[in-house]
Scaffold this active site. Structure first.
Site, PDB file in Angstrom:
ATOM      1  N   GLU A 155      -3.274  -6.890  -4.619  1.00 38.15           N
ATOM      2  CA  GLU A 155      -1.934  -7.283  -5.062  1.00 38.15           C
ATOM      3  C   GLU A 155      -2.062  -7.800  -6.494  1.00 38.15           C
ATOM      4  O   GLU A 155      -3.062  -8.425  -6.848  1.00 38.15           O
ATOM      5  CB  GLU A 155      -1.384  -8.390  -4.163  1.00 38.15           C
ATOM      6  CG  GLU A 155      -1.061  -7.888  -2.785  1.00 38.15           C
ATOM      7  CD  GLU A 155      -0.497  -8.976  -1.880  1.00 38.15           C
ATOM      8  OE1 GLU A 155      -0.005  -9.997  -2.376  1.00 38.15           O
ATOM      9  OE2 GLU A 155      -0.570  -8.787  -0.659  1.00 38.15           O
TER      10      GLU A 155
ATOM     11  N   CYS B 276      -4.885 -10.241   3.561  1.00 41.17           N
ATOM     12  CA  CYS B 276      -6.026  -9.382   3.912  1.00 41.17           C
ATOM     13  C   CYS B 276      -7.284 -10.137   4.326  1.00 41.17           C
ATOM     14  O   CYS B 276      -7.759  -9.973   5.443  1.00 41.17           O
ATOM     15  CB  CYS B 276      -6.340  -8.458   2.748  1.00 41.17           C
ATOM     16  SG  CYS B 276      -4.902  -7.524   2.238  1.00 41.17           S
TER      17      CYS B 276
ATOM     18  N   PHE C 110     -15.833 -12.530  -8.001  1.00 39.41           N
ATOM     19  CA  PHE C 110     -15.643 -13.279  -6.747  1.00 39.41           C
ATOM     20  C   PHE C 110     -16.608 -14.445  -6.585  1.00 39.41           C
ATOM     21  O   PHE C 110     -16.991 -14.813  -5.489  1.00 39.41           O
ATOM     22  CB  PHE C 110     -15.655 -12.336  -5.532  1.00 39.41           C
ATOM     23  CG  PHE C 110     -14.338 -11.618  -5.416  1.00 39.41           C
ATOM     24  CD1 PHE C 110     -14.001 -10.626  -6.330  1.00 39.41           C
ATOM     25  CD2 PHE C 110     -13.414 -11.970  -4.445  1.00 39.41           C
ATOM     26  CE1 PHE C 110     -12.757 -10.011  -6.285  1.00 39.41           C
ATOM     27  CE2 PHE C 110     -12.168 -11.347  -4.389  1.00 39.41           C
ATOM     28  CZ  PHE C 110     -11.844 -10.368  -5.321  1.00 39.41           C
TER      29      PHE C 110
ATOM     30  N   VAL D 269       0.836  -1.202   0.000  1.00 39.04           N
ATOM     31  CA  VAL D 269       0.000   0.000   0.000  1.00 39.04           C
ATOM     32  C   VAL D 269       0.872   1.253   0.000  1.00 39.04           C
ATOM     33  O   VAL D 269       0.681   2.163  -0.824  1.00 39.04           O
ATOM     34  CB  VAL D 269      -0.948  -0.014   1.225  1.00 39.04           C
ATOM     35  CG1 VAL D 269      -1.703   1.306   1.351  1.00 39.04           C
ATOM     36  CG2 VAL D 269      -1.933  -1.167   1.101  1.00 39.04           C
TER      37      VAL D 269
ATOM     38  N   ASN E  27     -14.033  -6.323   2.577  1.00 38.81           N
ATOM     39  CA  ASN E  27     -13.225  -7.546   2.540  1.00 38.81           C
ATOM     40  C   ASN E  27     -14.014  -8.749   3.071  1.00 38.81           C
ATOM     41  O   ASN E  27     -13.958  -9.839   2.513  1.00 38.81           O
ATOM     42  CB  ASN E  27     -11.932  -7.370   3.346  1.00 38.81           C
ATOM     43  CG  ASN E  27     -10.829  -6.730   2.506  1.00 38.81           C
ATOM     44  OD1 ASN E  27     -11.036  -6.404   1.341  1.00 38.81           O
ATOM     45  ND2 ASN E  27      -9.660  -6.543   3.084  1.00 38.81           N
TER      46      ASN E  27
ATOM     47  N   ARG F 236       1.686 -15.281   2.016  1.00 37.64           N
ATOM     48  CA  ARG F 236       0.990 -15.149   3.292  1.00 37.64           C
ATOM     49  C   ARG F 236      -0.382 -15.833   3.214  1.00 37.64           C
ATOM     50  O   ARG F 236      -1.160 -15.587   2.305  1.00 37.64           O
ATOM     51  CB  ARG F 236       0.845 -13.672   3.671  1.00 37.64           C
ATOM     52  CG  ARG F 236       2.162 -13.096   4.171  1.00 37.64           C
ATOM     53  CD  ARG F 236       2.068 -11.627   4.445  1.00 37.64           C
ATOM     54  NE  ARG F 236       1.981 -10.842   3.243  1.00 37.64           N
ATOM     55  CZ  ARG F 236       1.834  -9.514   3.220  1.00 37.64           C
ATOM     56  NH1 ARG F 236       1.751  -8.853   4.352  1.00 37.64           N
ATOM     57  NH2 ARG F 236       1.777  -8.870   2.076  1.00 37.64           N
TER      58      ARG F 236
HETATM   59  C1  UGA Z   1      -8.069  -7.907  -1.215  1.00 35.22           C
HETATM   60  C2  UGA Z   1      -9.195  -7.009  -1.732  1.00 35.22           C
HETATM   61  O1  UGA Z   1      -9.704  -7.514  -2.975  1.00 35.22           O
HETATM   62  C3  UGA Z   1      -8.701  -5.564  -1.937  1.00 35.22           C
HETATM   63  O2  UGA Z   1      -9.778  -4.737  -2.332  1.00 35.22           O
HETATM   64  C4  UGA Z   1      -8.116  -5.066  -0.612  1.00 35.22           C
HETATM   65  O3  UGA Z   1      -7.581  -3.757  -0.747  1.00 35.22           O
HETATM   66  C5  UGA Z   1      -7.024  -6.001  -0.155  1.00 35.22           C
HETATM   67  O4  UGA Z   1      -7.549  -7.337  -0.015  1.00 35.22           O
HETATM   68  C6  UGA Z   1      -6.520  -5.493   1.170  1.00 35.22           C
HETATM   69  O5  UGA Z   1      -7.286  -5.494   2.132  1.00 35.22           O
HETATM   70  O6  UGA Z   1      -5.389  -4.990   1.221  1.00 35.22           O
HETATM   71  P1  UGA Z   1      -5.984  -9.167  -2.332  1.00 35.22           P
HETATM   72  O7  UGA Z   1      -5.800  -9.823  -1.002  1.00 35.22           O
HETATM   73  O8  UGA Z   1      -4.807  -8.589  -3.033  1.00 35.22           O
HETATM   74  O9  UGA Z   1      -7.057  -7.976  -2.221  1.00 35.22           O
HETATM   75  O10 UGA Z   1      -6.561 -10.286  -3.304  1.00 35.22           O
HETATM   76  P2  UGA Z   1      -7.946 -10.615  -4.043  1.00 35.22           P
HETATM   77  O11 UGA Z   1      -7.759 -10.443  -5.484  1.00 35.22           O
HETATM   78  O12 UGA Z   1      -9.088  -9.942  -3.413  1.00 35.22           O
HETATM   79  O13 UGA Z   1      -8.043 -12.187  -3.747  1.00 35.22           O
HETATM   80  C7  UGA Z   1      -8.122 -12.668  -2.407  1.00 35.22           C
HETATM   81  C8  UGA Z   1      -8.236 -14.175  -2.402  1.00 35.22           C
HETATM   82  O14 UGA Z   1      -9.514 -14.593  -2.892  1.00 35.22           O
HETATM   83  C9  UGA Z   1      -7.195 -14.898  -3.284  1.00 35.22           C
HETATM   84  O15 UGA Z   1      -6.703 -16.020  -2.574  1.00 35.22           O
HETATM   85  C10 UGA Z   1      -7.998 -15.359  -4.482  1.00 35.22           C
HETATM   86  O16 UGA Z   1      -7.472 -16.526  -5.080  1.00 35.22           O
HETATM   87  C11 UGA Z   1      -9.354 -15.636  -3.831  1.00 35.22           C
HETATM   88  N1  UGA Z   1     -10.478 -15.591  -4.793  1.00 35.22           N
HETATM   89  C12 UGA Z   1     -10.792 -14.429  -5.419  1.00 35.22           C
HETATM   90  C13 UGA Z   1     -11.222 -16.737  -5.020  1.00 35.22           C
HETATM   91  O17 UGA Z   1     -10.971 -17.823  -4.435  1.00 35.22           O
HETATM   92  N2  UGA Z   1     -12.282 -16.673  -5.889  1.00 35.22           N
HETATM   93  C14 UGA Z   1     -12.615 -15.536  -6.534  1.00 35.22           C
HETATM   94  O18 UGA Z   1     -13.592 -15.554  -7.320  1.00 35.22           O
HETATM   95  C15 UGA Z   1     -11.848 -14.375  -6.297  1.00 35.22           C
END
Ligand code: UGA
Length: 429
Positions: free
Chosen positions: A153, A258, A247, A11, A206, A325
């Site tokens: 990320e 996160c 999602f 960030v 989140n 992580r």
């Molecule tokens: C997440 C949020 O999407 C951001 O908006 C937020 O700023 C960030 O956390 C934070 O709090 O800093 P991030 O952790 O980078 O972002 O990743 P995401 O793209 O949201 O994915 C999170 C997890 O969900 C991953 O393990 C991904 O594989 C999983 N996921 C995502 C699924 O299993 N299915 C989906 O359809 C989408």
């Protein structure tokens, strides 16, 4: 403007370099000497597409004042007298009981409070429990705003340059105006509210996304029992604009720094204020169980896993990052090893990282085909796009007889994988 940014994580570093690219003078404060040295040499300590290039450029670009637009410091003290705004982007890791650890947040706030100037505004970007900004302002009197961050990320730059929304939690209209002007280049919608609501927007967002994932994973598990295909179910649900398609990707569950941390922190915070947030507990437990599904599927096909060679494709918690992580790959590796299996992994960007001090990790190889050679099963753990382009026939012939393929992210075409000869299992189809 002259701006301080404290913390050079995802960030902080992204915020600092984007603000610098908008013509501000940004003084980035990072206490870790190794990280500072890396940054001064134009290297970014983690994998984030495009960020290293931007950092390198801004370190050499002068702002209108003649100073370089991005500068790196080891402490906030010498920086404070020169800046109008300080963005607080420090970590808020989980305490052993799941609540957020705010030590770093308070340490910075105390320092700013001590050097207080009436025109200075402290902006909290770190994810903090609702009520923190006001607590900070009470403990260390100063102007404080909450401006939660929503970047992901892997797409941190695009998310910062063009966020879907900007949330400003302020107690004074003037503070909102300063931040509104700062964010004008994004052209994004801005929601102004009180600091506590702003902080809750971050946790709620989140937690909601995590719940959406656990929901579709539960539907996936039901699909397996009913003979339905979760990818089609998600498609059909997503066409309803009230639900939306994002999602709804079923798989082996969410990870990262996160969702797991923030859902747990919100659950604990709710309990602390006398509310039992049952839904969040279900989201969290469903997510943990989802990771172990892989082990159950492997045991069903291969019997006892002792002595079996299992190849993993992907270690990072999601594609386009090297972040381990709370990565499902770590849980899966630990379980497999405990059962006596040999685990070999390939990931396009993760080099050699310790498995959070919990025993040895998988053997890492630099070639996806080397990972599968002689393996009894291949598990696709991360949704790296390249995995769907690899030569599956070559993989099949490199493996032990009658190999198993667990597609933990539903990346491949099941019919094709089965036609090649794999005992293919996706998630929910
Ligand atoms: C997440 C949020 O999407 C951001 O908006 C937020 O700023 C960030 O956390 C934070 O709090 O800093 P991030 O952790 O980078 O972002 O990743 P995401 O793209 O949201 O994915 C999170 C997890 O969900 C991953 O393990 C991904 O594989 C999983 N996921 C995502 C699924 O299993 N299915 C989906 O359809 C989408």
């Amino acid at each position: 403007m002259k701006i301080a940014v404290v913390g050079a994580g995802y960030v902080g570093l992204t915020t600092a370099s984007v603000l610098a690219s908008w013509g501000h003078v940004v003084k980035l404060v990072e206490k870790d000497a190794q990280r500072r040295t890396q940054l001064e040499q134009g290297e970014v300590p983690f994998f984030e597409p495009g960020l290293a290039e931007l950092v390198r450029r801004q370190l050499k670009t002068p702002a209108a004042s003649g100073e370089f637009s991005l500068q790196i410091f080891s402490s906030l003290e010498p920086v404070l007298p020169a800046v109008e705004l300080t963005f607080l982007c420090v970590g808020t890791p989980s305490r052993p009981d799941g609540r957020a650890n705010l030590d770093q947040v308070f340490a910075v706030a105390a320092q700013v409070g001590k050097n207080r100037r009436s025109e200075h505004l402290l902006v909290i970007k770190s994810t903090v429990p609702p009520g923190t900004a006001r607590q900070v302002a009470d403990l260390y009197p100063q102007r404080v705003a909450s401006n939660p961050e929503f970047l992901r990320e892997g797409s941190a730059l695009a998310d910062t340059l063009h966020p879907e929304r900007i949330v400003l939690g302020v107690d004074r209209v003037e503070d909102a105006e300063i931040l509104r002007r700062l964010y004008a280049p994004t052209g994004s919608p801005i929601l102004v509210t009180d600091p506590t609501s702003a902080e809750l927007i971050k946790y709620a967002s989140n937690a909601f996304l995590a719940t959406k994932i656990s929901f579709i994973n539960s539907i996936a598990n039901l699909c397996e029992k009913l003979g339905a295909d979760v990818t089609r179910v998600a498609q059909g649900m997503g066409l309803d604009s009230r639900i939306g398609p994002a999602f709804l990707g079923a798989g082996i569950g969410y990870g990262g720094s996160c969702f797991p941390k923030d859902t747990l922190a919100l659950e604990k915070l709710a309990r602390q204020v006398g509310y039992n947030f049952r839904l969040l507990q279900a989201t969290r437990l469903t997510n943990l169980e989802q990771r172990l599904l892989v082990i159950r599927k492997l045991e069903k096909e291969l019997g006892p896993l002792a002595g079996k060679k299992i190849a993993l494709w992907g270690l990072a918690f999601k594609a386009n990052t090297d972040d381990l992580r709370q990565a499902p790959a770590l849980t899966i590796t630990r379980r497999l090893r405990r059962k006596g299996a040999q685990v070999v992994a390939y990931d396009p960007v993760v080099a050699k990282k310790p498995l959070s001090g919990k025993g040895p990790g998988p053997a890492l190889v630099v070639d996806p085909y080397a990972a599968t050679a002689g393996a009894h099963a291949l598990v696709i753990v991360t949704d790296w796009a390249e995995f769907s382009r690899l030569d599956l026939e070559r993989v099949y012939w490199s493996m032990a007889a009658n190999p198993v393929l667990i597609d933990g992210r539903n990346l491949l075409d099941p019919a094709r994988a089965r036609a090649i000869g794999f005992r293919y299992h996706g998630i929910g189809r």
